[in-house]
Design a protein around this motif. Structure first.
Motif, PDB file in Angstrom:
ATOM      1  N   PHE A 198       0.850  -1.183   0.000  1.00 10.29           N
ATOM      2  CA  PHE A 198       0.000   0.000   0.000  1.00 10.29           C
ATOM      3  C   PHE A 198       0.887   1.235   0.000  1.00 10.29           C
ATOM      4  O   PHE A 198       1.966   1.225   0.611  1.00 10.29           O
ATOM      5  N   ASP A 199       0.433   2.310  -0.644  1.00 10.48           N
ATOM      6  CA  ASP A 199       1.055   3.594  -0.373  1.00 10.48           C
ATOM      7  C   ASP A 199       0.257   4.257   0.747  1.00 10.48           C
ATOM      8  O   ASP A 199      -0.688   3.673   1.289  1.00 10.48           O
TER       9      ASP A 199
ATOM     10  N   GLN B  65      -3.538   4.680  -0.045  1.00  8.03           N
ATOM     11  CA  GLN B  65      -4.230   3.397  -0.148  1.00  8.03           C
ATOM     12  C   GLN B  65      -4.453   2.764   1.219  1.00  8.03           C
ATOM     13  O   GLN B  65      -5.523   2.216   1.492  1.00  8.03           O
TER      14      GLN B  65
ATOM     15  N   GLN C 132      -7.208   4.591   3.059  1.00  8.90           N
ATOM     16  CA  GLN C 132      -8.523   4.169   2.564  1.00  8.90           C
ATOM     17  C   GLN C 132      -8.866   2.775   3.083  1.00  8.90           C
ATOM     18  O   GLN C 132     -10.016   2.506   3.459  1.00  8.90           O
ATOM     19  N   TYR C 133      -7.889   1.883   3.109  1.00  8.89           N
ATOM     20  CA  TYR C 133      -8.099   0.507   3.579  1.00  8.89           C
ATOM     21  C   TYR C 133      -8.533   0.481   5.038  1.00  8.89           C
ATOM     22  O   TYR C 133      -9.430  -0.275   5.422  1.00  8.89           O
TER      23      TYR C 133
ATOM     24  N   ARG D 227       5.690   2.994   2.248  1.00  8.70           N
ATOM     25  CA  ARG D 227       5.144   1.773   1.679  1.00  8.70           C
ATOM     26  C   ARG D 227       4.789   0.827   2.827  1.00  8.70           C
ATOM     27  O   ARG D 227       5.528   0.714   3.804  1.00  8.70           O
TER      28      ARG D 227
ATOM     29  N   GLU E  89       0.985  -5.514   2.681  1.00  8.92           N
ATOM     30  CA  GLU E  89      -0.360  -5.935   3.074  1.00  8.92           C
ATOM     31  C   GLU E  89      -0.330  -7.043   4.125  1.00  8.92           C
ATOM     32  O   GLU E  89      -1.132  -7.049   5.066  1.00  8.92           O
TER      33      GLU E  89
END
Length: 234
Positions: free
Chosen positions: A4-5, A8, A11-12, A39, A42
């Protein structure tokens, strides 16, 4: 799994990018900088959530459940624990006196479901997870599971339960353990939801006392079923 950045991951997790960055800077969430940009792996985020569920105080578990629901997506067809853990996958008493025998025996119990068919392979995966970070809690319960879903030896999610006659040393914290759950999930989302629900169940009034007093698998299952029904009304 992909990284993920910052945006992202925000949002997750359904929080702001600023909050994610502050958490990363403080080291409270696993991340690394690549060419000056954050970074987040996940799998590392999944295990961070997993550890937060296990470390959450009982009064905050409801809030943690909301986080899990947001991350995984609320599933109306999610099987309740009493369907994932049946009388067939409960062993009372569990015949084990060492950490290794607990893991082996619990994996054998899980195979009775017909949904998991390679107990030695699952035992190795669970042992590797325990060597990384023991899952035993101070309340005398361990929530055993592999680090990653073992889809090659599973057809669906199954949960096993074992209760030993006497507590045994199972972690490096000095606490003994006598109630063992084995969570064999088919994917990460199901795993987080199952772990979260189990954490809420074992924090509920009287369930652990009832499981320790249960004289049979059927009696333990009835206790689990009743506790889960009570949890759903909260």
């Amino acid at each position: 799994m992909e990284d993920f950045d910052l945006a992202q991951l925000a949002q997750y997790l359904h929080i702001t990018p600023d909050k994610v960055e502050k958490m990363a800077l403080r080291g409270t969430i696993p991340g690394r900088k690549v060419s000056g940009q954050w970074r987040f792996n996940e799998a590392d985020i999944h295990h961070w959530l997993e550890d937060r569920i296990g470390a959450t105080e009982s009064e905050d578990l409801g809030q943690m459940q909301k986080v899990v629901d947001r991350v995984t997506g609320r599933q109306t067809d999610q099987q309740p624990i009493h369907q994932l853990c049946t009388v067939d996958t409960i062993e009372i008493p569990l015949s084990a006196r060492t950490r290794g025998s607990v893991i082996r025996n619990m994996c054998e119990v899980a195979t009775r479901s017909g949904l998991m068919w390679d107990a030695p392979a699952m035992a190795e995966a669970v042992k590797a997870r325990e060597n990384m970070h023991p899952t035993a809690l101070d309340c005398g319960v361990a929530l055993l599971h592999p680090r990653r879903p073992q889809t090659s030896i599973l057809s669906d999610t199954v949960v096993a339960l074992g209760v030993t006659h006497s507590p045994i040393p199972f972690s490096d914290t000095g606490h003994s353990t006598d109630i063992f759950f084995l969570i064999c999930s088919y994917d990460d989302s199901v795993h987080l939801r199952t772990l979260s629900t189990l954490s809420r169940l074992i924090a509920s009034d009287n369930l652990l006392t009832q499981l320790r007093a249960a004289g049979s698998a059927a009696e333990a299952w009835e206790c689990m079923h009743a506790a889960e029904e009570a949890l759903e009304t909260v």
